[in-house]
Write a protein that holds these residues in place. Structure first.
Motif, short mmCIF file in Angstrom:
data_model
loop_
_atom_site.label_atom_id
_atom_site.label_comp_id
_atom_site.label_asym_id
_atom_site.label_seq_id
_atom_site.Cartn_x
_atom_site.Cartn_y
_atom_site.Cartn_z
N PHE A 58 0.81 -0.90 -0.21
CA PHE A 58 -0.12 0.06 0.29
C PHE A 58 0.77 1.04 0.20
CE2 PHE A 58 -3.07 -2.60 2.50
CZ PHE A 58 -3.99 -3.28 0.84
N ALA A 59 0.42 2.26 -0.84
CA ALA A 59 0.51 3.23 -0.67
C ALA A 59 -0.48 4.86 -0.36
CB ALA A 59 1.50 3.68 -1.20
N TYR A 60 0.60 6.00 0.05
CA TYR A 60 -1.37 6.76 -0.03
C TYR A 60 -0.34 8.19 -0.19
CZ TYR A 60 -5.41 8.11 2.67
OH TYR A 60 -6.36 8.58 3.06
N CYS A 61 -1.07 8.81 -1.33
CA CYS A 61 -0.76 10.26 -1.45
C CYS A 61 -1.82 11.00 -1.33
CB CYS A 61 -0.52 10.19 -3.13
SG CYS A 61 0.95 8.88 -4.25
N LEU A 62 -1.66 12.33 -0.69
CA LEU A 62 -1.56 13.59 -0.61
C LEU A 62 -1.53 14.53 -1.46
CD1 LEU A 62 -3.24 14.00 2.76
CD2 LEU A 62 -2.86 15.56 1.61
N ASN A 63 -2.98 15.43 -1.93
CA ASN A 63 -1.99 16.02 -2.53
C ASN A 63 -2.62 18.01 -1.89
OD1 ASN A 63 -2.29 18.12 -4.40
ND2 ASN A 63 -4.09 17.20 -6.52
N LEU A 64 -1.20 18.40 -1.51
CA LEU A 64 -1.45 19.57 -0.30
C LEU A 64 -1.99 20.49 -1.51
CD1 LEU A 64 2.16 19.12 0.69
CD2 LEU A 64 -0.38 18.84 1.78
N THR A 65 -2.49 20.70 -3.25
CA THR A 65 -2.70 21.79 -3.55
C THR A 65 -4.16 21.92 -3.43
OG1 THR A 65 -1.09 20.86 -5.27
CG2 THR A 65 -2.91 22.87 -5.80
N ARG A 66 -4.65 20.88 -3.34
CA ARG A 66 -6.33 20.19 -3.49
C ARG A 66 -6.90 20.83 -1.66
NH1 ARG A 66 -6.54 21.35 -7.37
NH2 ARG A 66 -6.39 20.06 -9.06
N SER B 69 -2.42 1.67 -10.77
CA SER B 69 -3.43 2.12 -9.92
C SER B 69 -2.57 3.38 -9.57
CB SER B 69 -2.84 1.13 -8.22
OG SER B 69 -1.56 2.05 -8.33
N GLU B 70 -4.15 4.13 -8.91
CA GLU B 70 -4.22 5.69 -9.36
C GLU B 70 -2.88 6.31 -8.10
OE1 GLU B 70 -7.24 6.27 -6.68
OE2 GLU B 70 -8.46 5.47 -8.03
N VAL B 71 -2.39 5.46 -7.20
CA VAL B 71 -1.01 5.90 -6.48
C VAL B 71 0.21 5.58 -7.31
CG1 VAL B 71 -1.64 5.28 -4.58
CG2 VAL B 71 -0.90 3.67 -5.61
N GLY B 72 0.11 4.95 -8.42
CA GLY B 72 1.09 4.44 -9.91
C GLY B 72 1.00 5.24 -10.16
N THR B 73 0.29 5.78 -11.19
CA THR B 73 0.52 6.53 -11.49
C THR B 73 0.43 8.21 -11.11
OG1 THR B 73 -1.54 5.76 -12.69
CG2 THR B 73 -1.69 8.16 -13.30
N ILE B 74 0.31 8.64 -10.08
CA ILE B 74 0.51 9.93 -9.19
C ILE B 74 1.84 9.47 -9.24
CG2 ILE B 74 0.76 11.44 -7.28
CD1 ILE B 74 -2.06 10.28 -6.96
N LEU B 75 2.48 8.40 -8.47
CA LEU B 75 4.19 8.67 -8.57
C LEU B 75 5.41 8.97 -9.40
CD1 LEU B 75 4.49 6.03 -5.57
CD2 LEU B 75 5.10 8.92 -5.14
N ARG B 76 4.03 8.16 -10.82
CA ARG B 76 4.75 7.99 -12.07
C ARG B 76 4.70 9.77 -13.26
NH1 ARG B 76 2.54 3.93 -13.81
NH2 ARG B 76 1.38 5.46 -14.98
N THR B 77 3.66 10.25 -12.39
CA THR B 77 3.20 11.79 -13.59
C THR B 77 3.14 12.62 -12.65
OG1 THR B 77 0.92 11.35 -13.16
CG2 THR B 77 1.87 10.16 -15.38
N LYS B 78 2.90 12.50 -11.18
CA LYS B 78 3.23 14.33 -10.70
C LYS B 78 4.71 14.45 -10.59
CE LYS B 78 -1.19 14.78 -11.33
NZ LYS B 78 -1.84 15.89 -11.95
N ARG B 79 4.75 15.66 -10.15
CA ARG B 79 6.09 16.47 -10.12
C ARG B 79 6.57 16.53 -9.16
NH1 ARG B 79 6.30 21.87 -13.40
NH2 ARG B 79 3.96 21.30 -12.48
N ASP C 150 -9.74 10.63 -15.39
CA ASP C 150 -9.87 9.44 -15.93
C ASP C 150 -9.24 8.46 -15.50
OD1 ASP C 150 -11.51 8.08 -17.77
OD2 ASP C 150 -9.25 8.02 -19.31
N ALA C 151 -8.01 8.46 -15.12
CA ALA C 151 -7.18 8.13 -14.65
C ALA C 151 -7.09 7.84 -13.25
CB ALA C 151 -5.48 8.42 -14.69
N GLY C 152 -8.72 8.63 -12.33
CA GLY C 152 -8.90 8.64 -10.71
C GLY C 152 -7.88 9.35 -9.90
N VAL C 153 -7.07 10.47 -10.54
CA VAL C 153 -6.02 10.66 -10.28
C VAL C 153 -6.94 12.57 -9.29
CG1 VAL C 153 -4.15 12.32 -9.94
CG2 VAL C 153 -4.04 10.04 -11.02
N HIS C 154 -7.84 12.99 -10.17
CA HIS C 154 -8.55 13.96 -10.50
C HIS C 154 -9.68 13.75 -9.36
CE1 HIS C 154 -9.87 18.16 -10.09
NE2 HIS C 154 -11.08 17.72 -10.44
N GLY C 155 -10.59 14.05 -8.77
CA GLY C 155 -11.46 13.47 -7.52
C GLY C 155 -11.54 12.99 -7.28
#
Lengths: 316, 214
Positions: A100-108, A285-295, B155-160
């Protein structure tokens, strides 16, 4: 006693004690015992005295499945006796191929503290005194200085201009200092990355609380109070089953939900979708996508080498 | 001092010690079991997963009254409503819509024409800039036609917010929200809200006043 000490020359008893000394000694002794009993009064107030079954319970990893069933039944019985509601207690094991991993968007994050209270509701935390796993910090823009953090903020409206909010909970470290210091191995990291606590094994020494750089561990200084109608009956052994006075607790990524495939409660309640959770070994997964694409990433207090599984990020 | 006296002295001293201990407990000298301050239970709005608003799709799902979305109860078919502007070229929201519509989409009020999103020929439809017509419950694709990166993230589940199961399987579904479940399409910026109460301290050592540390 020596009979030669007796000045009266009265009839000697067999062991050398005469009537007077016997009466005197027993009067003093009775008073002494009564005083001792009175001074032990606080012991009478002990409500949660361990049963033989609980006292003799083996270490978590040594329990056979049959023994574990007995333990779960005992917990259900105890909870039912206390709260008048029979819970569904399970012992959920980590899933294969899941970390498991958890990502938290501080902008939001707007700092509304909904996660805090959803967590309290889900995890049967004490309402008085309050025990909360999540601490939402308010920090001034342009800084990550924890010295400037404030978690008692209470404005009319959030978010406040000039500030950002940062919820902090157990970071589920890969290199957890709390596990290292536990003298009885009552806390350990499971294969899915969740650092768990066996509340029946914890001796309440609070070493882990002192060791945690994130202030994530909470101690039950008093008997926890949960209103009977607020008890969440979906429970897990290492998760949200009711705790006793004198044990440690902390965020466990809602084990009773996440090991069952569900999202944690704090995520499901977030009104801005700032919280993301999932299996980091699954690239889609959502965390996988975030860790790969967010900066921008922050592992809180990264320099300590604890390597959290909890990532903070910003996006635009 | 003989043996008997010694015993008496020792037991007597112990008795005195225990008695004073008992008296201490009785008088609550160490603050034992002091009654705690009542902490009010938190309002249920702070621990339920309600969204900021209800979308048309959600209203359809819960079979709510949709008469507000029946445009041709008032408008005439085939006759696009006229758009009026004030002196500063800001759109004038007609009185009939004034309660529900606030025009504030885009910074500097740049996206201020109704027919950027609504189909002027059929008011019950939406249309993208390339002329694709969409039903009201398909609004997410309309939003995505301009907000590309956000749509990609969504779409990737990242926003929202997502809900349900992270481990999606046939009978364990991951639930998604539409853009308009949280954002008001006419005023998409999420408004400020009152936060849940701060933690109550077991022993209050300091009072934090509003808006400190500026």
């Amino acid at each position: 006693m020596n009979s030669s000490n007796s000045a009266s020359g009265a009839v000697q008893t067999g062991d050398g004690m005469n009537r007077r000394s016997f009466l005197r000694a027993s009067a003093v002794l009775t008073t002494g015992l009564a005083a001792l009993a009175a001074s032990l009064k606080p012991l009478m107030e002990l409500e949660d005295f361990p049963t033989a079954e609980r006292f003799m319970q083996k270490y978590y990893t040594e329990l056979t499945p049959t023994e574990m069933d007995k333990v779960l039944k005992r917990i259900a019985d105890e909870t039912e006796a206390q709260y008048g509601k029979r819970p569904h207690v399970r012992d959920l094991k980590p899933m294969d191929g899941v970390e498991f991993a958890y990502c938290l968007n501080l902008t939001r994050c707007i700092g509304c503290r909904k996660c805090v209270h959803a967590c309290v509701k889900e995890n049967n935390q004490s309402r008085n005194p309050e025990i909360q796993y999540i601490r939402v910090l308010r920090l001034p823009h342009g800084s990550m200085d924890m010295e400037k953090a404030e978690h008692h903020y209470n404005p009319e409206k959030v978010p406040e201009p000039g500030f950002f909010n940062m919820p902090v909970q157990c970071q589920q470290c890969k290199n957890p200092p709390c596990v290292k210091v536990c003298p009885v191995h009552a806390t350990w990291t499971d294969t899915d990355g969740i650092t768990v606590i066996d509340y029946d094994w914890c001796i309440g020494c609070r070493y882990c609380e002192a060791a945690c750089p994130y202030w994530a561990r909470r101690f039950n200084f008093t008997k926890p109070f949960i209103p009977k109608d607020k008890l969440n009956p979906e429970m897990a052994y290492l998760g949200n089953r009711p705790r006793r006075q004198g044990v440690m607790e902390k965020c466990h990524f809602c084990i009773q939900r996440t090991r069952d495939g569900r999202y944690p409660a704090c995520l499901e309640v977030c009104p801005v979708g700032a919280r993301k959770f999932g299996n980091v070994l699954d690239p889609s997964s959502e965390v996988g996508t975030i860790l790969r694409t967010k900066r921008v990433f922050i592992q809180l207090k990264e320099e300590l080498g604890t390597s959290p599984r909890f990532f903070y990020y910003f996006d635009v | 001092m003989n043996q008997n006296t010694k015993i008496t002295v020792v037991v007597g001293a112990l008795a005195v010690a225990f008695l004073s201990l008992a008296a201490g407990f009785w008088a609550n000298a160490w603050g034992h079991q002091e009654a705690r301050e009542e902490i009010p239970l938190v309002d249920s709005q702070f621990n339920t997963p309600d969204t900021f608003r209800q979308s048309y799709a959600e209203l359809m799902r819960i079979k709510a009254d949709l008469s507000d979305f029946d445009c041709y109860a008032c408008h005439d078919k085939g006759k696009p409503p006229p758009i009026r502007y004030d002196k500063n070229h800001n759109i004038v929201v007609p009185q009939e819509h004034a309660g529900s519509i606030v025009m504030a989409h885009g910074s500097h009020d740049r996206n201020n024409l109704c027919f950027n999103c609504h189909d002027e020929q059929n008011l019950e439809l939406l249309q993208t800039r390339d002329g694709k017509q969409l039903k009201l419950f398909e609004s997410t694709r309309l939003c995505g036609s301009c907000h590309g990166p956000t749509y990609r993230d969504w779409d990737a589940g990242v926003h929202g917010r997502t809900g349900g199961f992270w481990d999606a399987k046939p009978n364990q579904e991951r639930t998604r929200l539409n853009c308009v479940d949280c954002h008001n399409p006419h005023k998409p910026k999420i408004p400020g809200r009152h936060p849940a109460p701060p933690p109550h301290m077991l022993h209050p050592v300091r009072q934090v006043e509003h808006a400190t540390t500026h």
